[in-house]
Design a protein around this motif. Structure first.
Motif, PDB file in Angstrom:
ATOM      1  N   VAL A   1      -9.714   1.075  -0.500  1.00 24.20           N
ATOM      2  CA  VAL A   1     -10.362  -0.231  -0.331  1.00 24.20           C
ATOM      3  C   VAL A   1      -9.883  -0.894   0.959  1.00 24.20           C
ATOM      4  O   VAL A   1     -10.680  -1.392   1.751  1.00 24.20           O
TER       5      VAL A   1
ATOM      6  N   CYS B   1      -6.865   4.513  -4.618  1.00 18.46           N
ATOM      7  CA  CYS B   1      -7.997   3.559  -4.621  1.00 18.46           C
ATOM      8  C   CYS B   1      -7.652   2.280  -3.853  1.00 18.46           C
ATOM      9  O   CYS B   1      -8.483   1.750  -3.110  1.00 18.46           O
ATOM     10  N   GLN B   2      -6.413   1.807  -4.041  1.00 16.58           N
ATOM     11  CA  GLN B   2      -6.004   0.604  -3.304  1.00 16.58           C
ATOM     12  C   GLN B   2      -6.026   0.867  -1.797  1.00 16.58           C
ATOM     13  O   GLN B   2      -6.536   0.088  -1.001  1.00 16.58           O
TER      14      GLN B   2
ATOM     15  N   HIS C   1      -3.967   5.721  -8.597  1.00 12.55           N
ATOM     16  CA  HIS C   1      -4.108   4.273  -8.488  1.00 12.55           C
ATOM     17  C   HIS C   1      -3.842   3.826  -7.054  1.00 12.55           C
ATOM     18  O   HIS C   1      -4.565   3.012  -6.487  1.00 12.55           O
TER      19      HIS C   1
ATOM     20  N   VAL D   1     -15.689   0.659  -6.462  1.00 13.54           N
ATOM     21  CA  VAL D   1     -14.354   1.203  -6.704  1.00 13.54           C
ATOM     22  C   VAL D   1     -13.762   0.550  -7.958  1.00 13.54           C
ATOM     23  O   VAL D   1     -13.704  -0.679  -8.049  1.00 13.54           O
TER      24      VAL D   1
ATOM     25  N   PRO E   1     -10.357   0.523  -9.418  1.00 10.61           N
ATOM     26  CA  PRO E   1      -9.002   0.978  -9.072  1.00 10.61           C
ATOM     27  C   PRO E   1      -8.147   1.396 -10.263  1.00 10.61           C
ATOM     28  O   PRO E   1      -7.299   2.290 -10.120  1.00 10.61           O
TER      29      PRO E   1
ATOM     30  N   TYR F   1       0.824  -1.216   0.000  1.00 10.45           N
ATOM     31  CA  TYR F   1       0.000   0.000   0.000  1.00 10.45           C
ATOM     32  C   TYR F   1       0.853   1.259   0.000  1.00 10.45           C
ATOM     33  O   TYR F   1       0.331   2.358  -0.116  1.00 10.45           O
TER      34      TYR F   1
ATOM     35  N   CYS G   1      -2.643   9.398   1.092  1.00 11.60           N
ATOM     36  CA  CYS G   1      -3.848   8.570   1.113  1.00 11.60           C
ATOM     37  C   CYS G   1      -4.521   8.658   2.462  1.00 11.60           C
ATOM     38  O   CYS G   1      -5.723   8.815   2.540  1.00 11.60           O
TER      39      CYS G   1
ATOM     40  N   ASP H   1     -13.627   6.055  -9.281  1.00 13.59           N
ATOM     41  CA  ASP H   1     -12.627   5.447 -10.156  1.00 13.59           C
ATOM     42  C   ASP H   1     -11.279   6.127  -9.975  1.00 13.59           C
ATOM     43  O   ASP H   1     -11.180   7.289  -9.605  1.00 13.59           O
ATOM     44  N   CYS H   2     -10.236   5.365 -10.263  1.00 14.77           N
ATOM     45  CA  CYS H   2      -8.865   5.850 -10.257  1.00 14.77           C
ATOM     46  C   CYS H   2      -8.182   5.464 -11.561  1.00 14.77           C
ATOM     47  O   CYS H   2      -8.671   4.595 -12.278  1.00 14.77           O
TER      48      CYS H   2
ATOM     49  N   MET I   1      -6.568  -7.462  -6.164  1.00 19.69           N
ATOM     50  CA  MET I   1      -8.031  -7.365  -6.250  1.00 19.69           C
ATOM     51  C   MET I   1      -8.657  -8.737  -6.049  1.00 19.69           C
ATOM     52  O   MET I   1      -9.642  -8.890  -5.313  1.00 19.69           O
TER      53      MET I   1
ATOM     54  N   ILE J   1      -1.561  -5.367  -8.836  1.00 28.09           N
ATOM     55  CA  ILE J   1      -2.884  -4.835  -8.498  1.00 28.09           C
ATOM     56  C   ILE J   1      -3.970  -5.863  -8.837  1.00 28.09           C
ATOM     57  O   ILE J   1      -4.891  -6.100  -8.051  1.00 28.09           O
TER      58      ILE J   1
END
Ligand code: 9B3
Ligand code: ZN
Ligand code: ZN
Ligand code: ZN
Ligand code: ZN
Length: 305
Positions: free
Chosen positions: A79, A75-76, A72, A103, A105, A4, A287, A61-62, A17, A13
């Motif tokens: 989540v 978004c990770q 990007h 989401v 990502p 992260y 983040c 969205d990213c 997911m 990624i």
């Protein structure tokens, strides 16, 4: 391995997911909403406590623009933050009890891979353009919102090439189809970009004020002041055209005109020192700080019933 606090590769990624959905099957479900030009999956993670009835949702969205790697990463981070603090953090818990969060990502997967393998500063998609060796369309000029009227180029070699028509890019069409299909439950749309620390809302394609201007500004100010007081990060709020530049074809304007009232573009750090090349060491502060804001401005009572 996935981290992260790292700019992960697409394959890292993608496997992240899959493992998130598998190991948090009560909170996360995975849906492929279509494939990219080069055939990679566009994956939406649906986050929220399973409930019998359909809940209102937020769509985030990213990775619209390949080089904006902090997007990007955000978004990770989001989540992970959501599923790990559900049950302990009151705001996330009440949010996810009442709403689902979709989401996406990585929107522009082909571009992200290219920015890792070939050109760190790549922005657009990787589709072929007729009659030229210049590749790609700017996906944030490719939506049906004043399409190609201002702040976009008809030259395929331009970084802001609007494409041959609205939704000419398969990526744009996949996203638009998903939001159209779910528009009765999607109450908010948030698209994550970088850089310049801005919280933008419609319109970018005109200087005319949106019908919900006052409310959109109020919610944005609440979110950015929460950030400023908590972490000293200054985000400027305002309509796109006067706040950053006039430009047509953006996904936020399109979602708003479709009827998604709370539609925002969040431009993350920094203000130009590193720009798109934000060091990995700055992922954590960005983040953490910004996800606080996401909680505040997604307060369900602010999004209306
Ligand atoms: N509707 C929009 N909302 C935000 C922006 C700014 C981003 C910043 Se990278 C872009 O230029 O695509 C641009 C448009 Cl067209
Ligand atoms: Zn790795
Ligand atoms: Zn890498
Ligand atoms: Zn961008
Ligand atoms: Zn940007």
């Amino acid at each position: 391995a996935h981290s992260y606090t790292k700019y992960n590769t697409w394959s890292e990624i993608e496997s992240w997911m899959n493992s998130m959905a598998t190991s948090n099957s009560d909170m996360i479900s995975k849906e492929v909403i279509g494939n990219t030009y080069e055939g990679r999956p566009m994956v939406v993670l649906k986050i929220g406590k399973k409930s019998g009835s359909t809940k209102p949702a937020i769509f985030m969205d990213c990775g619209f623009h390949a080089r904006e790697w902090i997007s990007h990463a955000f978004c990770q981070w989001f989540v992970n933050e959501a599923v790990t603090t559900y049950g302990s953090d009151s705001q996330i818990t009440s949010l996810l009890d009442q709403m689902d969060v979709f989401v996406l990502p990585v929107f522009n997967v082909d571009g992200y891979v290219f920015s890792h393998t070939s050109n760190r500063m790549w922005r657009k998609t990787r589709s072929r353009n007729a009659g030229t060796s210049c590749l790609g369309t700017d996906p944030n000029r490719n939506f049906n919102a004043g399409w190609c009227t201002i702040g976009a180029s008809t030259n395929p070699c331009s970084e802001t090439y609007c494409g041959t028509a609205p939704e000419s890019e398969i990526e744009s069409k996949n996203l638009a189809d998903f939001i159209r299909k779910n528009k009765s439950i999607i109450k908010a749309y948030i698209t994550i970009h970088s850089y310049s620390q801005l919280l933008l809302f419609p319109y970018s394609y005109t200087y005319d004020l949106a019908a919900d201007h006052d409310e959109l500004l109020e919610v944005a100010k609440g979110a950015s002041s929460a950030l400023r007081s908590l972490y000293g990060t200054v985000y400027t709020s305002g309509p796109g055209a006067p706040t950053i530049y006039p430009a047509a074809g953006g996904s936020d304007d399109w979602a708003y005109d479709l009827g998604v009232k709370y539609s925002y573009t969040l431009e993350l750090r920094d203000e130009g020192q590193y720009g798109f090349l934000l060091p990995e060491s700055q992922i954590k502060p960005t983040c953490r700080r910004t996800s606080i804001k996401m909680r505040n401005c997604q307060d369900p009572c602010q999004l209306g019933s």
